[in-house]
Motif scaffolding. Sequence first.
Motif, PDB file in Angstrom:
ATOM      1  N   CYS A 110      39.845  45.359  39.427  1.00  0.00           N
ATOM      2  CA  CYS A 110      40.198  46.583  40.165  1.00  0.00           C
ATOM      3  C   CYS A 110      40.116  46.336  41.675  1.00  0.00           C
ATOM      4  O   CYS A 110      41.008  46.756  42.430  1.00  0.00           O
ATOM      5  CB  CYS A 110      39.277  47.726  39.768  1.00  0.00           C
ATOM      6  N   PHE A 111      39.058  45.660  42.115  1.00  0.00           N
ATOM      7  CA  PHE A 111      38.919  45.373  43.538  1.00  0.00           C
ATOM      8  C   PHE A 111      40.012  44.420  44.025  1.00  0.00           C
ATOM      9  O   PHE A 111      40.557  44.584  45.123  1.00  0.00           O
ATOM     10  CB  PHE A 111      37.539  44.771  43.824  1.00  0.00           C
ATOM     11  N   ALA A 112      40.341  43.409  43.198  1.00  0.00           N
ATOM     12  CA  ALA A 112      41.391  42.471  43.579  1.00  0.00           C
ATOM     13  C   ALA A 112      42.742  43.162  43.683  1.00  0.00           C
ATOM     14  O   ALA A 112      43.510  42.919  44.627  1.00  0.00           O
ATOM     15  CB  ALA A 112      41.457  41.326  42.563  1.00  0.00           C
ATOM     16  N   PHE A 135      43.062  37.273  40.572  1.00  0.00           N
ATOM     17  CA  PHE A 135      41.925  37.113  41.484  1.00  0.00           C
ATOM     18  C   PHE A 135      42.252  36.235  42.692  1.00  0.00           C
ATOM     19  O   PHE A 135      41.338  35.798  43.395  1.00  0.00           O
ATOM     20  CB  PHE A 135      40.731  36.537  40.719  1.00  0.00           C
ATOM     21  N   SER A 185      31.790  52.164  33.387  1.00  0.00           N
ATOM     22  CA  SER A 185      33.031  51.462  33.708  1.00  0.00           C
ATOM     23  C   SER A 185      34.237  52.119  33.055  1.00  0.00           C
ATOM     24  O   SER A 185      35.311  52.192  33.666  1.00  0.00           O
ATOM     25  CB  SER A 185      32.940  49.997  33.280  1.00  0.00           C
ATOM     26  N   VAL A 212      32.933  43.023  33.281  1.00  0.00           N
ATOM     27  CA  VAL A 212      32.736  42.546  34.651  1.00  0.00           C
ATOM     28  C   VAL A 212      34.055  42.054  35.235  1.00  0.00           C
ATOM     29  O   VAL A 212      34.393  42.335  36.394  1.00  0.00           O
ATOM     30  CB  VAL A 212      31.674  41.443  34.677  1.00  0.00           C
ATOM     31  N   VAL A 213      34.822  41.314  34.433  1.00  0.00           N
ATOM     32  CA  VAL A 213      36.121  40.816  34.897  1.00  0.00           C
ATOM     33  C   VAL A 213      37.032  41.974  35.278  1.00  0.00           C
ATOM     34  O   VAL A 213      37.715  41.939  36.313  1.00  0.00           O
ATOM     35  CB  VAL A 213      36.780  39.943  33.804  1.00  0.00           C
ATOM     36  N   PHE A 237      40.602  36.928  46.055  1.00  0.00           N
ATOM     37  CA  PHE A 237      39.199  36.530  46.194  1.00  0.00           C
ATOM     38  C   PHE A 237      39.020  35.008  46.141  1.00  0.00           C
ATOM     39  O   PHE A 237      38.266  34.435  46.919  1.00  0.00           O
ATOM     40  CB  PHE A 237      38.352  37.159  45.090  1.00  0.00           C
ATOM     41  N   LEU A 280      35.981  43.633  38.629  1.00  0.00           N
ATOM     42  CA  LEU A 280      36.420  42.808  39.756  1.00  0.00           C
ATOM     43  C   LEU A 280      37.937  42.823  39.893  1.00  0.00           C
ATOM     44  O   LEU A 280      38.479  42.742  40.996  1.00  0.00           O
ATOM     45  CB  LEU A 280      35.922  41.376  39.572  1.00  0.00           C
TER      46      LEU A 280
END
Length: 558
Positions: free
Chosen positions: A477-479, A160, A45, A471-472, A163, A475
């Motif tokens: 990065c995707f958001a 977020f 990561s 993990v946050v 999502f 996610l």
Amino acid sequence: MFGVTAVIVIGFVIWGIADKDSLKTASDNALSWITDNLGWLFILSATGFVVFAIYLAASKYGRIPLGKDDDKPEYRTISWIAMMFSAGMGIGLMFFGAYEPLFHFVVAPPEMAEADIRAAMATTMFHWGFHPWAMYAVVGLAIAYSTYRCGRGQLMSAVFAPFLRGRENGPIGRVIDILAIFATLFGTVASLGLGALQIGSGLAKVGWVDEPSTMLLVAVIAILTAAFVASAVSGVARGIQWLSNINMVAALILAIFVFVVGPTVFIMNLLPTTLGAYLNDLPFLSARSGATVDADGQSWLASWTIFYWAWWVSWTPFVGLFLAKISKGRTIREFVIGVMVVPTTVSLVWFCVFGGTAIRQQTDGVMNFNPDTANSEDTLFDVLANLPWTGIASALVMFLVAIFFVSGADAASLVMGSLSQRGAHDPSRWVTIFWGVLTGTVAALLLAISGDDALSGLQQMAIIAALPFVVVMILMCFALYKDLRNDPLIVARLELRDQVDEHIRQQAIEISTGEFSAVDLSENGSAPSTASPVDTFLSSSSAARSADATGPGKSDSP
């Protein structure tokens, strides 16, 4: 969020006071399990964040502003850099500036040669260069874009929204924000204790005290707490900006002093060597894991690289949110360059000056560094002891440690206040004071009752808190990417491109079928002067193709 987080903090304080050995054992076991079983997650990561941040800066998304299209930066660039550097790792450079390069020089990292200056400096820069600042950049970008571009609350959970779709204020969002407050407070508590220890060590080194007692350390913490609470209440513009500018000037004076009176020529030679070694070894260092080293190497990775990655992640909630608060009006490209390149360059110079001086003293026999007994807070004072004006330089170091921490804790208390009040840009003064006083109280209480053992346990708890944050952040990065794809500038660009493509397609069809009127052409067959830029481009391209076709040995026919 405020109540739940307060209960968690008080619970850990009671645990540390009532049974410090149990807390230490539990945190040791948890940290050991994380580094042994999930070290690969931190390694992958961390490199992924670097790649993602560079991609955003270099791509079409780089020109998107962190705010409205006409927003201007709130702070001057030099103050902006000083503030983010002080909050990010200023105090860490004081701790490890001389210690880490010297340690890696004496104790070679895995798969590296013993007593290799090049390997020691490359390893140090790997831990303090692009990777940690990419972590800060990812979180800072996501929060700044969500807040100033999308108009959402200044919260970790607000990122977020793509999502959660309106449920970011629900249980999931609140858990994310509680973890952010939790990690921020305990990360700050650990640093405050370490800062007090280094100041106490400095007082002993210059002969002002015989031995830094626990009460002296508690008094140091009380003074620092009062200072950063006063600074936080005064606001970013007057407090943190002012302290950060002092930090920058004082650190520059200290670095120039050591550079001039130290091994100047050696330091100058070390700069290009370190830069080349870092860039050359970066792929190898980024990929080094437990699969390529023996048991001792795995222990080293757990103690250094994985420890660092987890430690930086535990600081990303408050550093990232603070970076977002001071970066309104910057573009994504400007933000990434400022957050990643500038601090990495400063770190390069800093470690070459202080680490290079320490290594040179070791090779010349001036120092006798023993990695088994040496403390990170003592090494810089030991280096200064072999240079002129030791007392003045040591006093400047203690001043810098204090101011670096005050500015960092100042930022942390503001961020905790903001998170406690659902992302308020200017949190209530009393809420800010509450978090600042609680931070200092926790550190002082643990030192007064348990020494630094329980404090070390809480430091490990801050690292353990980094696990869910990895993990946050992934996610996140995707958001952020999903948000950027729907940004007005990007959508407008795509629409314009589609319009141009459609216009070109229609023109190509008309040309190929001969469906154009003679009145649309001028006497020489070219497009009239009133044609659109696209028409002009097509006409010039057609003329160029005709010219190419009418060369030596070619027919005049179209």
